[in-house]
Design a protein around this motif. Sequence first.
Motif, PDB file in Angstrom:
ATOM      1  N   SER A   1       0.826  -1.198   0.000  1.00  0.00           N
ATOM      2  CA  SER A   1       0.000   0.000   0.000  1.00  0.00           C
ATOM      3  C   SER A   1       0.860   1.247   0.000  1.00  0.00           C
ATOM      4  O   SER A   1       1.878   1.312   0.655  1.00  0.00           O
ATOM      5  CB  SER A   1      -0.898  -0.013   1.241  1.00  0.00           C
ATOM      6  OG  SER A   1      -1.636   1.169   1.324  1.00  0.00           O
TER       7      SER A   1
ATOM      8  N   GLU B   1     -11.112  14.507  -3.275  1.00  0.00           N
ATOM      9  CA  GLU B   1     -11.698  14.643  -1.940  1.00  0.00           C
ATOM     10  C   GLU B   1     -10.938  15.698  -1.156  1.00  0.00           C
ATOM     11  O   GLU B   1      -9.804  16.039  -1.486  1.00  0.00           O
ATOM     12  CB  GLU B   1     -11.601  13.319  -1.158  1.00  0.00           C
ATOM     13  CG  GLU B   1     -12.461  12.227  -1.696  1.00  0.00           C
ATOM     14  CD  GLU B   1     -12.455  10.982  -0.821  1.00  0.00           C
ATOM     15  OE1 GLU B   1     -12.162  11.078   0.386  1.00  0.00           O
ATOM     16  OE2 GLU B   1     -12.749   9.920  -1.368  1.00  0.00           O
TER      17      GLU B   1
ATOM     18  N   CYS C   1      -9.857  15.775   2.679  1.00  0.00           N
ATOM     19  CA  CYS C   1      -9.778  14.875   3.834  1.00  0.00           C
ATOM     20  C   CYS C   1      -9.248  15.649   5.049  1.00  0.00           C
ATOM     21  O   CYS C   1      -8.088  15.497   5.437  1.00  0.00           O
ATOM     22  CB  CYS C   1      -8.874  13.697   3.466  1.00  0.00           C
ATOM     23  SG  CYS C   1      -8.979  12.328   4.595  1.00  0.00           S
TER      24      CYS C   1
ATOM     25  N   ARG D   1      -7.603   5.092   6.541  1.00  0.00           N
ATOM     26  CA  ARG D   1      -8.150   3.956   5.785  1.00  0.00           C
ATOM     27  C   ARG D   1      -8.638   4.410   4.413  1.00  0.00           C
ATOM     28  O   ARG D   1      -8.397   3.747   3.401  1.00  0.00           O
ATOM     29  CB  ARG D   1      -9.281   3.280   6.561  1.00  0.00           C
ATOM     30  CG  ARG D   1      -8.785   2.291   7.593  1.00  0.00           C
ATOM     31  CD  ARG D   1      -9.881   1.386   8.123  1.00  0.00           C
ATOM     32  NE  ARG D   1     -10.949   2.094   8.813  1.00  0.00           N
ATOM     33  CZ  ARG D   1     -10.886   2.464  10.101  1.00  0.00           C
ATOM     34  NH1 ARG D   1      -9.825   2.191  10.836  1.00  0.00           N
ATOM     35  NH2 ARG D   1     -11.903   3.095  10.654  1.00  0.00           N
ATOM     36  N   ARG D   2      -9.316   5.548   4.384  1.00  0.00           N
ATOM     37  CA  ARG D   2      -9.831   6.071   3.109  1.00  0.00           C
ATOM     38  C   ARG D   2      -8.675   6.408   2.163  1.00  0.00           C
ATOM     39  O   ARG D   2      -8.719   6.083   0.972  1.00  0.00           O
ATOM     40  CB  ARG D   2     -10.707   7.304   3.353  1.00  0.00           C
ATOM     41  CG  ARG D   2     -11.203   7.946   2.093  1.00  0.00           C
ATOM     42  CD  ARG D   2     -12.082   6.999   1.287  1.00  0.00           C
ATOM     43  NE  ARG D   2     -12.472   7.627   0.040  1.00  0.00           N
ATOM     44  CZ  ARG D   2     -12.598   6.989  -1.110  1.00  0.00           C
ATOM     45  NH1 ARG D   2     -12.413   5.680  -1.174  1.00  0.00           N
ATOM     46  NH2 ARG D   2     -12.938   7.625  -2.196  1.00  0.00           N
TER      47      ARG D   2
ATOM     48  N   ARG E   1      -5.703   5.100   2.161  1.00  0.00           N
ATOM     49  CA  ARG E   1      -5.106   3.829   1.715  1.00  0.00           C
ATOM     50  C   ARG E   1      -5.952   3.188   0.615  1.00  0.00           C
ATOM     51  O   ARG E   1      -5.418   2.597  -0.326  1.00  0.00           O
ATOM     52  CB  ARG E   1      -4.942   2.876   2.895  1.00  0.00           C
ATOM     53  CG  ARG E   1      -3.779   3.240   3.790  1.00  0.00           C
ATOM     54  CD  ARG E   1      -3.544   2.181   4.867  1.00  0.00           C
ATOM     55  NE  ARG E   1      -2.477   2.588   5.753  1.00  0.00           N
ATOM     56  CZ  ARG E   1      -2.632   2.933   7.027  1.00  0.00           C
ATOM     57  NH1 ARG E   1      -3.837   2.892   7.586  1.00  0.00           N
ATOM     58  NH2 ARG E   1      -1.595   3.294   7.752  1.00  0.00           N
ATOM     59  N   GLU E   2      -7.281   3.298   0.730  1.00  0.00           N
ATOM     60  CA  GLU E   2      -8.163   2.775  -0.321  1.00  0.00           C
ATOM     61  C   GLU E   2      -7.897   3.484  -1.639  1.00  0.00           C
ATOM     62  O   GLU E   2      -7.799   2.847  -2.691  1.00  0.00           O
ATOM     63  CB  GLU E   2      -9.636   2.965   0.063  1.00  0.00           C
ATOM     64  CG  GLU E   2     -10.125   2.079   1.165  1.00  0.00           C
ATOM     65  CD  GLU E   2     -11.523   2.471   1.651  1.00  0.00           C
ATOM     66  OE1 GLU E   2     -12.144   3.401   1.071  1.00  0.00           O
ATOM     67  OE2 GLU E   2     -11.987   1.855   2.623  1.00  0.00           O
ATOM     68  N   LEU E   3      -7.802   4.798  -1.582  1.00  0.00           N
ATOM     69  CA  LEU E   3      -7.531   5.566  -2.794  1.00  0.00           C
ATOM     70  C   LEU E   3      -6.183   5.180  -3.389  1.00  0.00           C
ATOM     71  O   LEU E   3      -6.043   5.032  -4.610  1.00  0.00           O
ATOM     72  CB  LEU E   3      -7.577   7.068  -2.504  1.00  0.00           C
ATOM     73  CG  LEU E   3      -8.957   7.649  -2.218  1.00  0.00           C
ATOM     74  CD1 LEU E   3      -8.851   9.064  -1.660  1.00  0.00           C
ATOM     75  CD2 LEU E   3      -9.818   7.629  -3.482  1.00  0.00           C
TER      76      LEU E   3
ATOM     77  N   ALA F   1      -4.686   2.346  -3.105  1.00  0.00           N
ATOM     78  CA  ALA F   1      -4.769   0.988  -3.645  1.00  0.00           C
ATOM     79  C   ALA F   1      -5.402   0.974  -5.034  1.00  0.00           C
ATOM     80  O   ALA F   1      -5.138   0.074  -5.834  1.00  0.00           O
ATOM     81  CB  ALA F   1      -5.565   0.088  -2.697  1.00  0.00           C
ATOM     82  N   ASP F   2      -6.209   2.007  -5.321  1.00  0.00           N
ATOM     83  CA  ASP F   2      -6.892   2.090  -6.617  1.00  0.00           C
ATOM     84  C   ASP F   2      -6.032   2.721  -7.704  1.00  0.00           C
ATOM     85  O   ASP F   2      -6.421   2.732  -8.862  1.00  0.00           O
ATOM     86  CB  ASP F   2      -8.190   2.890  -6.484  1.00  0.00           C
ATOM     87  CG  ASP F   2      -9.259   2.121  -5.727  1.00  0.00           C
ATOM     88  OD1 ASP F   2      -9.127   0.882  -5.600  1.00  0.00           O
ATOM     89  OD2 ASP F   2     -10.219   2.756  -5.257  1.00  0.00           O
TER      90      ASP F   2
END
Length: 135
Positions: free
Chosen positions: A16, A56, A58, A99-100, A102-104, A106-107
């Motif tokens: 990540s 976003e 954040c 977490r958000r 890290r999600e971004l 990962a994409d």
Amino acid sequence: MAKESHGTGHPGNGGSGSDIQVRRIYDAAEPADGARVLVDRLWPRGVSKEDARLTEWCKDAAPSPDLRRWYGHDPGRFDEFAGRYREELGEPQPQVALRRLRELAADGPLTLLTATKDLPHSHVQILLEALREAG
């Protein structure tokens, strides 16, 4: 990559956060930016929401207002600031923000944006480290 970029990701690291970069929000958006996320609590002066081209905003990933005021971007306080900010990042709302992010990441590519002039002594460097840690 823009010359103002610091802490850029290194594709091929694996895991990540391998393609995360840090840029100033005043730099022009680039196609390689991927998701563009403002990680400051305050909206930057002189930047329209349209020009920012954000994915976003954040706010919860940024230091608390009290910590930001205490630090005052004084490089002599950076080490203590970093420790305090890392503690804040362990709290529930910042954990959701991490977490958000890290999600971004990962994409695809993720660009953390800040208005801070002194990137090496900014919260974004600590945030970048936290995102690259196992999460």
